[in-house]
Design an enzyme around this catalytic site. Structure first.
Site, mmCIF file in Angstrom:
data_model
loop_
_atom_site.group_PDB
_atom_site.id
_atom_site.type_symbol
_atom_site.label_atom_id
_atom_site.label_comp_id
_atom_site.label_asym_id
_atom_site.label_seq_id
_atom_site.Cartn_x
_atom_site.Cartn_y
_atom_site.Cartn_z
ATOM 1 N N GLY A 155 2.363 -8.416 -8.060
ATOM 2 C CA GLY A 155 3.546 -8.348 -8.919
ATOM 3 C C GLY A 155 3.328 -9.147 -10.191
ATOM 4 O O GLY A 155 2.193 -9.486 -10.530
ATOM 5 N N ARG A 187 -5.533 1.581 -3.486
ATOM 6 C CA ARG A 187 -4.431 1.221 -4.380
ATOM 7 C C ARG A 187 -4.903 0.950 -5.805
ATOM 8 O O ARG A 187 -4.104 0.950 -6.736
ATOM 9 C CB ARG A 187 -3.730 -0.042 -3.858
ATOM 10 C CG ARG A 187 -3.035 0.166 -2.538
ATOM 11 C CD ARG A 187 -2.632 -1.154 -1.938
ATOM 12 N NE ARG A 187 -1.566 -1.809 -2.682
ATOM 13 C CZ ARG A 187 -0.275 -1.636 -2.456
ATOM 14 N NH1 ARG A 187 0.119 -0.815 -1.524
ATOM 15 N NH2 ARG A 187 0.638 -2.280 -3.170
ATOM 16 N N CYS A 206 -2.287 -4.556 -6.895
ATOM 17 C CA CYS A 206 -2.853 -5.570 -6.008
ATOM 18 C C CYS A 206 -2.522 -5.283 -4.552
ATOM 19 O O CYS A 206 -1.484 -4.710 -4.235
ATOM 20 C CB CYS A 206 -2.268 -6.935 -6.347
ATOM 21 S SG CYS A 206 -2.546 -7.412 -8.040
#
Ligand code: M6R
Length: 608
Positions: free
Chosen positions: A100, A27, A2
């Protein structure tokens, strides 16, 4: 993984947020969203798929306002969908973006449901929005609400929060996942990494573990893990902004492959003095630490792990230092015996890989010292290790690691030399190896000239389902790296074997539909490797052999030899990597896959 972007400014922030999301695309993600405070209300827009889908939606439904947060989501809890995309909100009051994993989210969710909160997603993040709302409704100001909420969360996360009653304010929290503050003039920002914010600032403040930050346009206040207000240093971003653009190349991966002559030079040139390695490059404390080293433990993941495997050959073979190498996700979850005098070396492009970081944290009290070989200044591994040697490769945007790998190898060779001086490496040998390293940029340049031959060769792979990569000695980990590259971006199943293992099993797979790629060493293993090649040929397998002209491997029926430049043996693993990178690139282009952002993968793996 993320990506988070946030901004508070006088101007409207949605353009800044959208550009930030585009710059975080590398990413890896599967949906994108944005929430902007317009002076009165928070408006939100989310889309499954690419950032472009969000951009198209914003064209029809613009979000204007001077504070906002945005996010690219890489699904962990709940499938990729608009409902699961961030920002998540509790009613209309609070919006949250999160990178996360919240490990205790199920427990928190049950409690919140009992208190009357309804959930509209399957994500762990939504609990954060409701916890904030609950805290604020019970009288906490929104900063204390964030502090209390963070205290109730288990796991690794970075957060960005806006609240409709707090004009122009942004709150950020970091615990285990990366988050950086961009310091502007009359405007401030947050992001998962610096690249997202380069169009608006080049000054950055790295949050430490447990930090909570409050940002307005003019002020940044940071509290540390103990709740004390702290000053965090502001650093200037050093790389040219062109480092984050494709230039004349169609893909970042190709641009990064072609940067290798330059970046491998940057990885060693300032670290050499009078033809010897300057150990101060590792930090002021390096010499007394290296004096006490008795063995090395290397920990890394993926491509960085392959670099570690090659370092083992160098550490043990050249320097005579016992060296163990293990993937971080295994090492951290098994009982380990750490011997006295162990130097723990982590290798990581991003410096944020969750397993590598956790492995370091787990053993910190038991090791002599830690050294990280890393590409991202200010990253967690750099900040938490005793010593560091930056790979100096510049930003690597392609998910498939290329220049980060070859520069890691250069750094590992420098490390072998400085520690090896205290063991078997004589000054004469060190000078000889340093002299060889000087040839590296030109040798990489020469191997890049094989590009069009490799493009032709790639046609033999595009329709295949499987492939085999063989190598021996230091070229065995290179075969592993070649196989990983092919899997990652062309989605062809590729297995790497030490060539000597062939007849212990994989030979059964060999037939005309299984192309076999071999990297042929110039050392005393060559004859054995040639015997392995015969075994493949005899079973109708099509062979592609990368070998120098002194290796005397001949092309023939079903055997295609691609000539490599002659080079000192120590450089073989670095230079032989290049054609394998090119091969995976061209196969992926032929297959039409998303080269820079392959499916299901993320650049920075910040969750385990
Ligand atoms: O940032 P790191 O070097 O710690 O990342 C480790 C792996 O996730 C990474 O090397 C991955 O295997 C690459 N995508 C390979 O190309």
């Amino acid at each position: 993984m993320c990506g988070i972007v946030g901004a508070t400014a006088e101007r409207s922030v949605s353009g800044i947020l959208l550009e930030g999301l585009r710059r975080l695309e590398y990413r890896g993600y599967d949906s994108a969203g944005m929430a902007v405070w317009d002076g009165e209300l928070i408006h939100r827009l989310r889309r499954e798929g690419k950032v472009q889908a969000l951009a198209d939606a914003l064209d029809g439904q613009p979000l204007t306002g001077s504070a906002g947060i945005a996010h690219t989501r890489w699904a962990t809890h709940g499938k990729p969908s608009e409902h699961n995309a961030h920002p998540h909100m509790s009613g209309t009051s609070v919006a949250v973006v999160h990178n996360g994993i919240i490990e205790n989210f199920e427990e928190l969710k049950s409690e919140l449901m009992i208190s009357g909160y309804n959930f509209s997603s399957q994500t762990d993040t939504e609990v954060i929005a409701h916890l904030l709302d609950q805290a604020i409704k019970s009288g906490a100001d929104h900063l204390s609400a964030v502090k209390d909420t963070v205290a109730s969360l288990d796991g690794a996360f970075a957060l960005g929060v806006i609240h409709e009653d707090k004009p122009g304010e942004l709150i950020a929290a970091r615990q285990g996942s990366p988050l950086v503050i961009g310091v502007g003039i009359g405007e401030n920002f947050i992001a998962s990494d610096q690249l997202a914010l380069l169009p608006v600032t080049d000054r950055f403040m790295f949050l430490e573990e447990g930090d909570i930050a409050h940002l307005t346009r003019d002020e940044i206040t940071v509290w540390d893990i103990n709740g004390e207000i702290v000053e965090r240093e502001v650093t200037q971003y050093k790389h040219a902004t062109s480092a984050t653009e494709k230039g004349k190349f169609k893909h970042f991966m190709m641009k990064e492959i072609y940067e290798q002559p330059t970046v491998t030079l940057a990885a060693f040139q300032d670290r050499i003095q009078d033809a010897l390695v300057n150990e101060r490059a590792f930090g002021e404390q390096a010499a007394p630490i290296f004096d006490q080293v008795k063995q090395i433990q290397i920990i890394a993941c993926g491509t960085s792990y392959h670099a570690g495997l090659i370092a083992k050959y160098w550490m043990e073979g050249l320097a005579g230092i016992p060296c163990h190498v293990e993937v971080a996700s295994e090492y951290r979850y098994r009982p380990v015996v750490i011997q006295e005098g162990t130097l723990f070396i982590s290798i990581s492009q991003s410096g944020e890989t969750a397993d590598t970081l956790a492995a370091l944290r787990d053993v910190k009290d038991q090791i002599l010292a830690s050294l990280t070989i890393c590409n991202v200044p200010g990253s967690s591994l750099v900040r938490e290790s005793d010593l560091c040697l930056m790979t100096n490769a510049g930003p690597e945007i392609g998910v498939a690691s290329t220049k980060a790998f070859t520069t890691q190898l250069v750094c590992l060779l420098l490390t072998t030399l400085v520690i090896g001086r205290r063991f078997k490496i004589t000054e004469a040998l060190e000078r000889q190896i340093v002299e060889s390293m000087m040839l590296l940029p030109a040798l990489i340049e020469e191997s890049l000239q094989m590009d069009s031959d490799i493009e032709l060769m790639s046609q033999a792979f595009a329709e295949k389902q499987h492939s085999l990569f063989l190598g021996r000695g230091t070229l065995y980990p290179i075969a592993m790296e070649g196989a990983l590259k092919l899997k990652e971006i062309s989605y062809i199943h590729a297995e790497a074997y030490p060539a000597g293992e062939l007849k212990h099993g994989p030979l059964a797979l060999v037939d005309k539909d299984m192309p076999v790629v071999t990297v042929a060493p110039r050392n005393d293993m060559l004859d054995k490797l040639k015997a392995n090649l015969q075994e493949v040929s005899a079973r109708g397998g099509e062979l592609f052999v990368f070998a120098g002209c002194t290796q005397k491997v001949q092309s023939g029926e079903g055997v295609h030899v691609l000539g490599m430049p002659d080079m000192p043996e120590i450089l073989e693993p670095i230079v032989y990597t290049i054609p394998l990178q090119l091969l995976s690139y061209h196969v992926a282009v032929l297959k039409g896959t998303d080269v820079d952002q392959p499916r299901n993968l993320a650049k920075s793996v910040t969750v385990e």
